[in-house]
Scaffold this active site. Structure first.
Site, PDB file in Angstrom:
ATOM      1  N   GLY A  30       0.828  -1.208   0.000  1.00 38.94           N
ATOM      2  CA  GLY A  30       0.000   0.000   0.000  1.00 38.94           C
ATOM      3  C   GLY A  30       0.854   1.244   0.000  1.00 38.94           C
ATOM      4  CB  SER A  31      -0.053   4.722   0.695  1.00 34.90           C
ATOM      5  OG  SER A  31      -0.644   4.564   1.976  1.00 34.90           O
TER       6      SER A  31
ATOM      7  CB  VAL B 116      -1.218   3.116   5.147  1.00 39.92           C
ATOM      8  CG1 VAL B 116      -1.770   1.997   6.013  1.00 39.92           C
ATOM      9  CG2 VAL B 116      -2.302   4.154   4.885  1.00 39.92           C
ATOM     10  N   GLY B 117       2.075   2.573   5.334  1.00 38.70           N
ATOM     11  CA  GLY B 117       3.188   1.670   5.648  1.00 38.70           C
ATOM     12  C   GLY B 117       3.850   2.043   6.975  1.00 38.70           C
TER      13      GLY B 117
ATOM     14  CD  GLU C  79       6.809  -5.853  -1.836  1.00 37.99           C
ATOM     15  OE1 GLU C  79       7.082  -5.044  -2.737  1.00 37.99           O
ATOM     16  OE2 GLU C  79       7.560  -6.796  -1.537  1.00 37.99           O
TER      17      GLU C  79
ATOM     18  CB  CYS D 156       3.136  -0.104  -7.052  1.00 37.23           C
ATOM     19  SG  CYS D 156       3.354  -1.787  -7.646  1.00 37.23           S
TER      20      CYS D 156
HETATM   21  P1  NAD Z   1      -3.420   2.268   1.328  1.00 33.54           P
HETATM   22  O1  NAD Z   1      -2.140   2.370   2.053  1.00 33.54           O
HETATM   23  O2  NAD Z   1      -4.402   3.390   1.457  1.00 33.54           O
HETATM   24  O3  NAD Z   1      -4.223   0.944   1.761  1.00 33.54           O
HETATM   25  C1  NAD Z   1      -3.631  -0.347   1.775  1.00 33.54           C
HETATM   26  C2  NAD Z   1      -4.298  -1.196   2.853  1.00 33.54           C
HETATM   27  O4  NAD Z   1      -4.111  -0.583   4.119  1.00 33.54           O
HETATM   28  C3  NAD Z   1      -5.807  -1.362   2.671  1.00 33.54           C
HETATM   29  O5  NAD Z   1      -6.145  -2.703   2.978  1.00 33.54           O
HETATM   30  C4  NAD Z   1      -6.399  -0.409   3.682  1.00 33.54           C
HETATM   31  O6  NAD Z   1      -7.649  -0.819   4.186  1.00 33.54           O
HETATM   32  C5  NAD Z   1      -5.357  -0.425   4.788  1.00 33.54           C
HETATM   33  N1  NAD Z   1      -5.338   0.831   5.550  1.00 33.54           N
HETATM   34  C6  NAD Z   1      -5.683   2.080   5.112  1.00 33.54           C
HETATM   35  N2  NAD Z   1      -5.534   2.975   6.113  1.00 33.54           N
HETATM   36  C7  NAD Z   1      -5.089   2.289   7.189  1.00 33.54           C
HETATM   37  C8  NAD Z   1      -4.750   2.651   8.524  1.00 33.54           C
HETATM   38  N3  NAD Z   1      -4.849   3.898   8.954  1.00 33.54           N
HETATM   39  N4  NAD Z   1      -4.325   1.683   9.366  1.00 33.54           N
HETATM   40  C9  NAD Z   1      -4.211   0.398   8.940  1.00 33.54           C
HETATM   41  N5  NAD Z   1      -4.533   0.001   7.695  1.00 33.54           N
HETATM   42  C10 NAD Z   1      -4.965   0.918   6.824  1.00 33.54           C
HETATM   43  O7  NAD Z   1      -3.001   2.013  -0.189  1.00 33.54           O
HETATM   44  P2  NAD Z   1      -3.928   1.944  -1.466  1.00 33.54           P
HETATM   45  O8  NAD Z   1      -4.468   3.306  -1.765  1.00 33.54           O
HETATM   46  O9  NAD Z   1      -4.887   0.814  -1.322  1.00 33.54           O
HETATM   47  O10 NAD Z   1      -2.857   1.527  -2.596  1.00 33.54           O
HETATM   48  C11 NAD Z   1      -2.118   2.456  -3.301  1.00 33.54           C
HETATM   49  C12 NAD Z   1      -0.680   2.512  -2.820  1.00 33.54           C
HETATM   50  O11 NAD Z   1      -0.117   1.224  -2.771  1.00 33.54           O
HETATM   51  C13 NAD Z   1       0.218   3.310  -3.750  1.00 33.54           C
HETATM   52  O12 NAD Z   1       1.097   4.108  -2.998  1.00 33.54           O
HETATM   53  C14 NAD Z   1       1.000   2.233  -4.491  1.00 33.54           C
HETATM   54  O13 NAD Z   1       2.250   2.653  -4.998  1.00 33.54           O
HETATM   55  C15 NAD Z   1       1.146   1.193  -3.445  1.00 33.54           C
HETATM   56  N6  NAD Z   1       1.337  -0.119  -4.044  1.00 33.54           N
HETATM   57  C16 NAD Z   1       2.539  -0.753  -3.914  1.00 33.54           C
HETATM   58  C17 NAD Z   1       2.736  -1.991  -4.527  1.00 33.54           C
HETATM   59  C18 NAD Z   1       4.048  -2.750  -4.434  1.00 33.54           C
HETATM   60  O14 NAD Z   1       4.085  -3.903  -4.836  1.00 33.54           O
HETATM   61  N7  NAD Z   1       5.118  -2.171  -3.920  1.00 33.54           N
HETATM   62  C19 NAD Z   1       1.700  -2.571  -5.242  1.00 33.54           C
HETATM   63  C20 NAD Z   1       0.501  -1.889  -5.346  1.00 33.54           C
HETATM   64  C21 NAD Z   1       0.317  -0.675  -4.730  1.00 33.54           C
END
Ligand code: NAD
Length: 480
Positions: A199-200, A203-204, A221, A255
């Protein structure tokens, strides 16, 4: 940053129940051999194929993603990962004998691959099937119990995944919880052994902090600003086609999508013309044809639509040239592929990951300038280099940092299961795919077997005095 309110009490109780079930069940799962784990992966494989049409329909509903793209970027990836893992699992699981130093001459050593235990997989909405099931394959292969939490922003896809997981696995082995950040935070409060998050970056950081409470290991990731470099020796037809394809897959919500292009000033105009032509060739000759065509995804929701449109408007207001596209339709969260040049330095588009169908192009004069521009940004997840000059390619790879690189193409390093995939620092930590994914969900346990026949020696035990002992120690320290 979103701090989540409390989770629904019923979901909370269910999370605790399933977690306890998996804790109890984990030893039995860990004892499974390669054949049993491959059988589980086969169940998943068959279920995915069985639900193929529902997956395609769900992804159309969530992202208006074309079935062809679903097959190339979602199903094909997961099915390949299952086949590759099944083929190699026996050898990955087999303990590996390693050498021992001369001072330990009477012993032998091996690395044993033990499962981490209970693993949590949190996944995003952009490639929901791929990015939920791909790490699941590695986690199962490594002998873990798993809880999945896909993104709430792709609800149709997560509903099909729930059906597949429920059909394939008992909850004590693999379970899935749908829901938003409140569900994710409740899960993160549990003492998992490993947390695999895609994810982002924002949030990471929340995930890593939560995992630290239990000292759970993490794989992150994440995303970032992935650059493309096109030099004056590159094949511009290939570069234009590959860049525009990977940029516009999933409407740029990828991503590893190129975030910006650095092109040598001598080929800037030629590349631009070819890129514009490719967009028309791929998606339609007119703005209306592109919008009505079946192949371009929509932006996932209103919040992201406003964010991406905001980046475009900000760049144009500050004086950037919009050389192609950029038409929008808020009612269907549509943004036409847009190419921008001469984007001023202070524009927001240079600061954050675009994650949409906008592509800013920058000219460079010397390779050193291109390299220093790349290095002025946080480490990217991916990098793409188009050049016929191997020395220049080697120089860029050696003098920059990024999670992975493809040379003279865009994206295939993601598809090669023999390569580790992942970011570095800002773009992530840890690796996935193939054996690297298996190892990510594994504790590599070092085991040394001391020879039973050796008499106990107290030579190096206290008291440490004695000239002979000191003399021998000198040699041991220096030479062995
Ligand atoms: P996100 O970080 O908003 O959400 C990812 C997950 O985290 C979801 O399941 C969501 O419910 C959960 N989440 C959201 N807020 C949270 C919180 N406060 N506490 C705990 N969990 C929470 O990301 P997104 O918008 O779903 O995805 C887009 C991002 O992911 C982009 O930055 C993209 O570059 C990245 N991404 C990376 C890869 C990779 O392989 N490196 C692949 C796809 C996407």
């Amino acid at each position: 940053m979103h701090t989540a309110p409390a989770v629904n009490p019923e979901i909370k109780a269910e999370i605790h129940r399933v977690f306890a079930l998996q804790q109890h069940h984990q030893w039995e799962v860990a004892r499974s051999n390669a054949r049993q784990r491959i059988a589980k992966l086969r169940r998943l494989y068959d279920a995915i194929l069985h639900h193929r049409k529902e997956i395609e329909a769900a992804m159309w509903a969530d992202l208006r993603k074309s079935p062809t793209e679903v097959n190339i970027t979602e199903l094909g990836v997961v099915l390949h990962e299952i086949r590759h893992t099944s083929q190699h699992l026996q050898s990955w699981m087999t303990p590996k004998r390693v050498g021992t130093s001369l001072t330990l001459f009477r012993s032998y050593s091996e690395i044993v691959y033990e499962p981490k235990g209970l693993c949590l997989i949190l996944s995003p909405w952009n490639f929901p099937i791929n990015l939920t099931f791909d790490p699941l394959v590695s986690a199962i292969a490594a002998g873990n119990c798993v809880i999945l939490k896909p993104s709430e922003l792709a609800p149709h896809s997560s509903a099909v995944m729930r059906q597949i997981v429920t059909e394939c696995f008992p909850p004590g082995e693999v379970s899935i919880f749908e829901g938003d950040a409140t569900v994710a935070q409740e899960l993160l409060s549990m003492p998992f052994n490993h947390v695999f998050f895609t994810g982002s970056t924002q949030v990471g950081k929340i995930v890593m902090r939560a995992a630290a409470e239990h000292l759970a290991s993490v794989t992150l990731e994440l995303g970032g600003k992935s650059p493309v470099v096109v030099d004056e020796t590159a094949n511009l037809d290939t570069a234009a086609a590959k860049i525009m394809w990977i940029k516009l897959v999933n409407a740029g919500q990828t991503c590893i999508a190129p975030d910006y292009v650095l092109v040598h000033e001598s080929v800037h105009d030629a590349l631009l013309e070819k890129m514009k032509a490719k967009v028309k060739q791929f998606y339609g000759n007119t703005p209306a044809a592109i919008q009505q065509g079946p192949d371009l995804c929509r932006i996932i929701n209103g919040r992201h639509f406003t964010r991406v449109k905001g980046l475009l408007d900000d760049a144009v207001q500050r004086g950037a040239n919009l050389v192609l596209g950029g038409e929008t339709a808020e009612n269907e969260q549509y943004i036409a592929p847009a190419i921008l040049t001469a984007v001023p330095e202070e524009a927001q588009i240079w600061e954050e990951e675009i994650f949409g169908p906008l592509l800013p192009i920058r000219k460079y004069d010397t390779l050193e300038h291109a390299i220093s521009y790349i290095n002025s940004k946080p480490k990217a997840l991916a990098m793409y280099l188009f050049s016929a000059d191997d020395r220049r390619v080697s120089k860029i790879i050696a003098e920059t940092r990024a999670g992975g690189v493809t040379v003279n193409d865009c994206g295939p390093h993601f598809y090669n299961s023999e390569l580790p995939f992942g970011g570095s620092n800002n773009s992530g930590t840890g690796k996935c795919h193939g054996e690297f994914g298996f190892l990510e969900f594994t504790n590599q346990r070092g085991v040394l077997y001391q020879a039973r026949w050796m008499p106990t020696t107290d030579f190096f035990l206290p008291p440490y005095g004695g000239k002979l002992r000191q003399w021998l120690l000198e040699g041991v320290v220096k030479w062995f």
